[in-house]
Design a protein around this motif. Structure first.
Motif, mmCIF file in Angstrom:
data_model
loop_
_atom_site.group_PDB
_atom_site.id
_atom_site.type_symbol
_atom_site.label_atom_id
_atom_site.label_comp_id
_atom_site.label_asym_id
_atom_site.label_seq_id
_atom_site.Cartn_x
_atom_site.Cartn_y
_atom_site.Cartn_z
ATOM 1 N N ASN A 18 3.184 15.899 0.390
ATOM 2 C CA ASN A 18 1.997 15.084 0.671
ATOM 3 C C ASN A 18 1.949 13.753 -0.074
ATOM 4 O O ASN A 18 0.865 13.227 -0.328
ATOM 5 C CB ASN A 18 0.709 15.865 0.363
ATOM 6 C CG ASN A 18 0.550 17.092 1.240
ATOM 7 O OD1 ASN A 18 0.605 17.001 2.451
ATOM 8 N ND2 ASN A 18 0.386 18.246 0.615
ATOM 9 N N LEU A 19 3.108 13.195 -0.417
ATOM 10 C CA LEU A 19 3.096 11.849 -0.988
ATOM 11 C C LEU A 19 2.670 10.859 0.081
ATOM 12 O O LEU A 19 3.132 10.916 1.221
ATOM 13 C CB LEU A 19 4.491 11.472 -1.504
ATOM 14 C CG LEU A 19 4.649 10.003 -1.948
ATOM 15 C CD1 LEU A 19 3.768 9.703 -3.161
ATOM 16 C CD2 LEU A 19 6.105 9.680 -2.255
ATOM 17 N N ASP A 20 1.771 9.953 -0.284
ATOM 18 C CA ASP A 20 1.415 8.880 0.640
ATOM 19 C C ASP A 20 0.944 7.667 -0.139
ATOM 20 O O ASP A 20 0.613 7.742 -1.316
ATOM 21 C CB ASP A 20 0.333 9.316 1.634
ATOM 22 C CG ASP A 20 -0.971 9.750 0.972
ATOM 23 O OD1 ASP A 20 -1.545 8.941 0.219
ATOM 24 O OD2 ASP A 20 -1.412 10.897 1.202
ATOM 25 N N VAL A 21 0.988 6.527 0.555
ATOM 26 C CA VAL A 21 0.255 5.357 0.086
ATOM 27 C C VAL A 21 -1.140 5.519 0.664
ATOM 28 O O VAL A 21 -1.325 5.474 1.876
ATOM 29 C CB VAL A 21 0.921 4.052 0.558
ATOM 30 C CG1 VAL A 21 0.027 2.851 0.255
ATOM 31 C CG2 VAL A 21 2.282 3.887 -0.103
ATOM 32 N N ARG A 22 -2.114 5.748 -0.203
ATOM 33 C CA ARG A 22 -3.438 6.077 0.269
ATOM 34 C C ARG A 22 -4.125 4.874 0.919
ATOM 35 O O ARG A 22 -4.876 5.022 1.873
ATOM 36 C CB ARG A 22 -4.285 6.611 -0.889
ATOM 37 C CG ARG A 22 -5.642 7.186 -0.506
ATOM 38 C CD ARG A 22 -5.555 8.291 0.526
ATOM 39 N NE ARG A 22 -4.601 9.323 0.211
ATOM 40 C CZ ARG A 22 -4.849 10.378 -0.555
ATOM 41 N NH1 ARG A 22 -6.042 10.540 -1.077
ATOM 42 N NH2 ARG A 22 -3.910 11.284 -0.782
ATOM 43 N N THR A 23 -3.855 3.685 0.400
ATOM 44 C CA THR A 23 -4.499 2.516 0.991
ATOM 45 C C THR A 23 -3.775 1.219 0.662
ATOM 46 O O THR A 23 -3.245 1.066 -0.448
ATOM 47 C CB THR A 23 -5.969 2.398 0.525
ATOM 48 O OG1 THR A 23 -6.569 1.240 1.120
ATOM 49 C CG2 THR A 23 -6.084 2.282 -0.983
ATOM 50 N N SER A 58 -1.739 -3.939 11.497
ATOM 51 C CA SER A 58 -0.434 -3.902 12.155
ATOM 52 C C SER A 58 0.698 -4.027 11.143
ATOM 53 O O SER A 58 1.744 -3.375 11.275
ATOM 54 C CB SER A 58 -0.328 -5.011 13.210
ATOM 55 O OG SER A 58 -0.496 -6.291 12.627
ATOM 56 N N THR A 59 0.492 -4.833 10.115
ATOM 57 C CA THR A 59 1.511 -4.972 9.074
ATOM 58 C C THR A 59 1.696 -3.667 8.319
ATOM 59 O O THR A 59 2.825 -3.231 8.049
ATOM 60 C CB THR A 59 1.125 -6.093 8.091
ATOM 61 O OG1 THR A 59 1.033 -7.333 8.801
ATOM 62 C CG2 THR A 59 2.151 -6.224 6.973
ATOM 63 N N GLY A 60 0.600 -3.020 7.977
ATOM 64 C CA GLY A 60 0.690 -1.717 7.311
ATOM 65 C C GLY A 60 1.401 -0.687 8.157
ATOM 66 O O GLY A 60 2.236 0.077 7.661
ATOM 67 N N ASP A 61 1.099 -0.673 9.456
ATOM 68 C CA ASP A 61 1.760 0.271 10.359
ATOM 69 C C ASP A 61 3.257 -0.007 10.455
ATOM 70 O O ASP A 61 4.080 0.921 10.465
ATOM 71 C CB ASP A 61 1.126 0.186 11.752
ATOM 72 C CG ASP A 61 -0.286 0.752 11.792
ATOM 73 O OD1 ASP A 61 -0.640 1.525 10.877
ATOM 74 O OD2 ASP A 61 -1.033 0.426 12.741
ATOM 75 N N ASP A 62 3.615 -1.291 10.518
ATOM 76 C CA ASP A 62 5.036 -1.665 10.610
ATOM 77 C C ASP A 62 5.800 -1.229 9.359
ATOM 78 O O ASP A 62 6.911 -0.679 9.449
ATOM 79 C CB ASP A 62 5.178 -3.184 10.795
ATOM 80 C CG ASP A 62 4.727 -3.649 12.173
ATOM 81 O OD1 ASP A 62 4.586 -2.794 13.074
ATOM 82 O OD2 ASP A 62 4.502 -4.864 12.347
ATOM 83 N N GLY A 68 9.304 4.687 6.212
ATOM 84 C CA GLY A 68 9.048 6.117 6.328
ATOM 85 C C GLY A 68 8.023 6.670 5.373
ATOM 86 O O GLY A 68 7.987 7.874 5.123
ATOM 87 N N VAL A 69 7.173 5.810 4.835
ATOM 88 C CA VAL A 69 6.126 6.250 3.911
ATOM 89 C C VAL A 69 4.780 6.188 4.620
ATOM 90 O O VAL A 69 4.393 5.126 5.114
ATOM 91 C CB VAL A 69 6.088 5.353 2.651
ATOM 92 C CG1 VAL A 69 4.940 5.770 1.738
ATOM 93 C CG2 VAL A 69 7.403 5.426 1.911
ATOM 94 N N PRO A 70 4.038 7.296 4.693
ATOM 95 C CA PRO A 70 2.718 7.237 5.328
ATOM 96 C C PRO A 70 1.789 6.290 4.569
ATOM 97 O O PRO A 70 1.674 6.370 3.340
ATOM 98 C CB PRO A 70 2.210 8.676 5.220
ATOM 99 C CG PRO A 70 3.421 9.515 4.961
ATOM 100 C CD PRO A 70 4.374 8.655 4.213
ATOM 101 N N ILE A 71 1.147 5.383 5.286
ATOM 102 C CA ILE A 71 0.107 4.526 4.716
ATOM 103 C C ILE A 71 -1.185 4.938 5.418
ATOM 104 O O ILE A 71 -1.424 4.596 6.567
ATOM 105 C CB ILE A 71 0.421 3.037 4.923
ATOM 106 C CG1 ILE A 71 1.762 2.684 4.255
ATOM 107 C CG2 ILE A 71 -0.707 2.167 4.365
ATOM 108 C CD1 ILE A 71 2.234 1.264 4.513
ATOM 109 N N VAL A 72 -2.002 5.702 4.713
ATOM 110 C CA VAL A 72 -3.109 6.404 5.344
ATOM 111 C C VAL A 72 -4.225 5.469 5.773
ATOM 112 O O VAL A 72 -4.770 5.586 6.863
ATOM 113 C CB VAL A 72 -3.660 7.496 4.395
ATOM 114 C CG1 VAL A 72 -4.832 8.236 5.041
ATOM 115 C CG2 VAL A 72 -2.547 8.484 4.029
ATOM 116 N N ASN A 73 -4.580 4.523 4.906
ATOM 117 C CA ASN A 73 -5.730 3.660 5.175
ATOM 118 C C ASN A 73 -5.384 2.191 4.970
ATOM 119 O O ASN A 73 -4.574 1.843 4.103
ATOM 120 C CB ASN A 73 -6.896 4.010 4.237
ATOM 121 C CG ASN A 73 -7.402 5.417 4.430
ATOM 122 O OD1 ASN A 73 -7.918 5.759 5.491
ATOM 123 N ND2 ASN A 73 -7.262 6.247 3.406
#
Length: 463
Positions: A18-23, A58-62, A68-73
């Motif tokens: 569950n590692l993610d970039v939270r925001t 869109s930049t965060g999604d790209d 390959g790192v989830p960016i949640v918010n």
């Protein structure tokens, strides 16, 4: 210099732990949007946000897809609105119009939340500050993506008890305004002491006046990663020595894990800053739990050695965790800021919920834990008939902890209208669910109704 191979090392953390970039939070100054005309102010605010943050999502999604790192918010923080609306807002209704403009702009650019519907009143309140504060219940009820915060104290100035008393009333009003949503408005409102200018996490994020016109701040999280590392550490130690690891090994394990997590955030922040043409601000390494199983700060405390959060030793375990996270983070980035440490929200952490339901964790124990964690009493549901003066007393206690210990503390508490002890409230999404926790029934009314402020502590004088 960071390279992509460092991210590949974390693949297992992402896929299994569950590692993610939270925001990714873009801070935007709105100081130059102030005008004597309300419609002009709103127009300037809308244009500035929708221009600067047009490509944030869109930049965060790209970036998320590429590395390959989830960016949640993806979020926005803005200059405290009481500073922007002072010249044009003459009523509560005027501030609500600004709130609607902010909500509209947030929806157009696609961010999850926009923080900064805020006032900084740690020493006193201007008329603009008071109007903003009194508008909060209606503003949160008629918008979807606004988050609000009020800073009522600091180590340097003391605690503004007039503001504390008012915030007890405002929290109750917010609960009433959104009672058909289980008082959800209160989940987007936080009262702080020693609020940082660069916090990327909601609901307390705002863009401080000491910041540049626009910045990129990134919040990284990974309680599940730390939990897994500690489980592997003890398993290896038991296999080789027949004993669980000692504190030195425990601390080193947390530090090394925090280092790796922060490096991921550093890469994301640098990429976002470069692509958006906005300076990089800080990395906030905060172990922020989610309702997902295994993504829990409470579970880390259990790995350290307590049966449930709330057991004797919990505060010591949390102090250790918070300190090692900070030490690992600062080695991984030159610009660690915000809150950085461990969050202990109740509704957002399944392990904390379990501890409350088991009878191990109380509000009083949570308050003790806030002396050593990153923030304060967070996402705690209490009976809807709790008096405003009792809520103000809780805010005063938490502010005193922050003021005396020179740290950020906060209260995000939800008096759920129509609910009582034994009931459960479901907020949904990252906000999770919570059992209604009992509150001390003895009164703090006389304390809260005294006028003025509690002076700053003697150690605040540094000159």
């Amino acid at each position: 210099m960071i390279n992509i191979s460092e991210v590949f090392e974390t693949n297992k953390m992402i896929e299994q732990e569950n590692l993610d970039v939270r925001t990714i939070t873009m801070g935007i100054s709105l100081l130059d949007c102030a005008d004597k005309d309300l419609s002009v102010t709103c127009e300037k605010i809308y244009k500035r946000i929708t221009t600067l943050a047009a490509n944030l999502v869109s930049t965060g999604d790209d970036i998320s897809k590429e590395i390959g790192v989830p960016i949640v918010n993806k979020r926005i923080s803005i200059t405290p609105i009481s500073l922007v609306g002072g010249a044009c807002c003459k009523s509560v209704a005027d501030y609500v119009e600004i709130a609607k403009t902010l909500d509209k702009a947030a929806k157009v650019v696609g961010v999850n939340f926009i923080g900064g519907y805020s006032a900084i009143v740690c020493k006193g309140m201007t008329k603009s500050d008071e109007l903003l504060i009194r508008s909060i219940p209606e503003a949160l009820a008629c918008t979807d993506r606004i988050c609000s915060s009020v800073n009522v104290g600091s180590t340097k100035t003391g605690i503004n008890m007039d503001a504390v008393r008012l915030m007890g009333e405002i929290i109750k009003e917010s609960a009433e305004y959104t009672k058909d949503q289980d008082s959800l408005g209160c989940a987007k409102l936080v009262v702080l002491c020693n609020a940082p200018d660069d916090n990327p996490f909601m609901a307390g994020a705002f863009h401080g006046v000491s910041e540049a016109d626009a910045i990129i701040n990134v919040g990284v999280s990974g309680p599940g990663v730390v939990k897994y590392a500690l489980e592997q550490m003890d398993a290896m130690s038991l296999e080789t020595t027949g004993k669980e690891a000692d504190f030195e090994v425990l601390c080193e394990t947390i530090k090394k894990t925090a280092f790796k997590i922060t490096r991921v955030g550093q890469l994301v922040a640098q990429e976002a800053s470069s692509r958006l043409g906005v300076p990089f601000g800080i990395i906030d390494l905060s172990l922020a739990p989610t309702p997902a199983i295994g993504d829990s700060v409470a579970d880390i405390l259990k790995c350290v050695g307590v049966e449930h959060p709330g057991a004797p030793g919990t505060t010591a375990a949390l102090a250790l965790l918070n300190d090692q996270v900070k030490k690992g983070g600062v080695m991984a980035s030159s610009y660690v800021g915000g809150l950085s440490g461990a969050f202990i929200p109740v509704s957002e952490d399944q392990g904390m919920i379990n501890a409350v339901e088991a009878g191990a964790l109380t509000i009083e124990k949570l308050e003790a834990m806030t002396c050593v964690c990153s923030v304060g009493l967070d996402m705690i549901a209490i009976p809807g008939d709790t008096p405003a003066t009792t809520i103000a007393g809780i805010i005063a206690d938490e502010s005193a902890i922050g003021m005396v210990n020179q740290k950020t503390t906060a209260v995000r508490i939800i008096p759920v209208i129509g609910k009582n002890i034994g009931d459960t409230v479901e907020f949904g999404g990252l906000l999770g669910y919570a059992p209604i926790m009992p509150v001390n029934v003895f009164s703090s009314e006389r304390l809260v109704n005294r006028k003025g402020r509690i002076p700053a502590p003697i150690h605040s004088f540094k000159n």
